[in-house]
Scaffold this active site. Structure first.
Site, PDB file in Angstrom:
ATOM      1  N   CYS A 362       0.839  -1.201   0.000  1.00  0.00           N
ATOM      2  CA  CYS A 362       0.000   0.000   0.000  1.00  0.00           C
ATOM      3  C   CYS A 362       0.876   1.255   0.000  1.00  0.00           C
ATOM      4  CB  CYS A 362      -0.970  -0.036   1.180  1.00  0.00           C
ATOM      5  SG  CYS A 362      -2.358   1.111   0.995  1.00  0.00           S
ATOM      6  N   HIS A 468      -3.476  -5.462   1.321  1.00  0.00           N
ATOM      7  CA  HIS A 468      -3.206  -5.777   2.719  1.00  0.00           C
ATOM      8  C   HIS A 468      -3.693  -7.200   3.010  1.00  0.00           C
ATOM      9  CE1 HIS A 468      -1.973  -1.860   4.236  1.00  0.00           C
ATOM     10  NE2 HIS A 468      -2.987  -1.288   3.608  1.00  0.00           N
TER      11      HIS A 468
END
Length: 514
Positions: A362, A468
């Site tokens: 991310c 994630h």
């Protein structure tokens, strides 16, 4: 309700354990925390919104929120939102579907004096811009409605407080501790970390600073993280009860390897699994690190050492087979600037230059690229580390979704084991990442191994992805390390066994009786 004398006393852990303890009694259980401040967040479902003033539906849900997931409801079009990771895990422990009412207000720190405000799972620009003390009355109606709805739909709601209920400078604007307790007449436990010292003073001082009506809601004291011979505590628990009328109902021994992800802050230094260390995974611990709970499973991979890196010296002894991980960040540009000040940019680049594995997740993916572009003032502009020929543009709209994807047979280098592996996770990001057009025109192109989600350098040792939860996925752990780790179910069961063993007989059942 679980209150604490301080942050880090063990509220989240105990709340999670109690959720599973009561669920095992055949009760329908839900967790609740009115306000959480954390950059560890999870993607969950959002209940259907109903018009204000609508009649209470047959299922018993509050009219402000409609029916809950699993009760004929769900979000409009499958709407999703964010809650703190602690409440997500508590819901799983309760055998409940995680959803936004369990943590109606989430504050995600972006700087020491500023947080992004997430209300009922959605970012609120209005609340984010509002002064803190003016915010509480604005959000209390939604908090109370969410709690009332959960109480109507469940046999037990296990509530977690925040910080300390005796912060007298905050008492008038409280929306997470005693105001919640008073609203529902909660039976409260007050937990303290005895390992820090001063536990009895913490308990007595907290109790003494509460108004008389709120003291009456405290049903028991809990000593957490105790090391040593519990018989040596006497006569202090009885003396404390003589002063307050409140019994000490549990002394919980220190338990390092319980397996529940930490709510905030990096893990303790005991991050080496069993066996001879054959691989080190060094995670860069920048100031606004987010979603670090996803690294918890690595603590249980045999032969793996999990290292938190804050300086180039922490990366100095790494071998090419070791990993450097750039995790998520709530302030990518600021954390990237910090990384440069520390000299970690050069250290990461040197590791990659030696063929060492580098993984960006991310915000970490965004840092690996050539540039951060922020036309709307969401995060910040700046040059990236240049390890992937990508550019990230921050947008006002936030991507919040569950994601399942298959890597296909294109991965190379240390990630080759993921080829053909289907993995599940979640996305929470403002940035949108793509090939750098000028570099692509010259033939410098990153290999897009998951469309719009993951890219790899030509050498194969650098991988960046938006997903994630990769390192929580059993298939990914097996593919990357050839290892299985304890399941969350086994962790929750162990925690429930623990509190059942160490609380005085009958105390936990009495808290929910009648």
């Amino acid at each position: 309700m679980v209150l604490g004398t301080t942050s880090g006393a063990g509220k989240s852990w105990l709340t999670t354990a109690l959720c599973r303890y009561y669920a095992r009694q055949g009760l329908k259980v839900a967790p609740f925390k009115a306000q959480n401040m954390s950059n560890n967040a999870r993607v969950v479902v959002a209940p259907t919104l109903a018009p204000a003033g609508a009649a209470l539906p047959p299922g018993g849900a509050h009219p402000d929120f409609g029916s809950a997931p699993g009760a004929g409801g769900g979000g409009p079009g499958g709407a999703l939102g964010e809650i703190g990771s602690a409440q997500y895990f508590q819901a799983l422990a309760a055998r409940a579907t995680p959803e936004v009412r369990m943590n109606p207000l989430l504050l995600k720190p972006e700087a020491d004096t500023h947080s992004q405000v997430v209300l009922m799972g959605q970012v609120s620009a209005e609340l984010t811009a509002m002064p803190w003390r003016g915010r509480s009355e604005k959000v209390w109606p939604q908090i109370a409605a969410a709690l009332d709805a959960l109480r109507a739909e469940n046999d037990v709601v296990v509530i977690e407080g925040a910080g300390s209920p005796a912060e007298i400078n905050l008492h008038a604007s409280d929306i997470v501790n005693m105001r919640v307790a008073r609203h529902v007449g909660a039976r409260c436990l007050l937990v303290t970390d005895i390992d820090r010292g001063g536990a009895f003073a913490h308990l007595y001082g907290t109790w003494a600073l509460l108004p008389e009506a709120e003291r009456a809601l405290i049903h028991g004291f809990v000593l957490n993280k105790f090391r040593g011979d519990a018989s040596l505590l006497a006569p202090a628990p009885q003396m404390l009860q003589d002063l307050t009328g409140v019994p000490t109902v549990a002394t919980l021994p220190m338990w390092w390897q319980h397996g529940l992800p930490e709510e905030d802050g990096v893990f303790d230094d005991r991050s080496v699994a069993a066996g001879v260390v054959c691989k080190t995974v060094a995670v860069i611990a920048y100031p606004r690190i987010s979603n670090l709970d996803e690294f918890q499973p690595l603590k249980n991979v045999p032969g793996l050492r999990l290292l938190w890196a804050r300086s180039p010296a922490d990366l100095g002894g790494l071998q090419p087979g070791d990993w450097v991980v750039l995790p998520g960040s709530k302030a990518t540009a600021a954390d990237l600037a910090w990384l440069r000040v520390q000299g970690l940019d050069s250290a990461v680049a040197a590791h990659a230059g030696r063929g060492g594995a580098v993984l960006g997740i991310c915000g970490g993916l965004q840092m690996l690229g050539e540039a951060l572009i922020d036309p709307d003032g969401i995060d910040g502009n700046g040059p990236g580390l240049g390890l992937l020929p990508l550019v990230t543009v921050f947008e006002s709209a936030k991507t919040v979704r569950h994601t399942q994807a298959c890597f296909g047979d294109v991965l190379a280098g240390p990630w080759a084991g993921l080829s053909g592996t289907t993995v599940s996770g979640y996305e929470i990001h403002h940035g949108q990442t793509a090939q750098h057009p000028a570099m692509a025109a010259k033939g410098d192109v990153a290999r897009e191994v998951l469309p719009g989600l993951a890219w790899q350098n030509p050498a194969g040792n650098v991988l960046g992805l938006y997903l994630h939860g990769l390192l929580e996925d059993p298939a990914a752990l097996q593919a990357l390390f050839g290892a299985a780790v304890p399941t969350l179910e086994s962790v929750f069961e162990g925690m429930a066994d623990y509190v059942a063993r160490h609380f005085q007989a009958g105390v936990l059942d009495a808290l929910v009786a009648g």
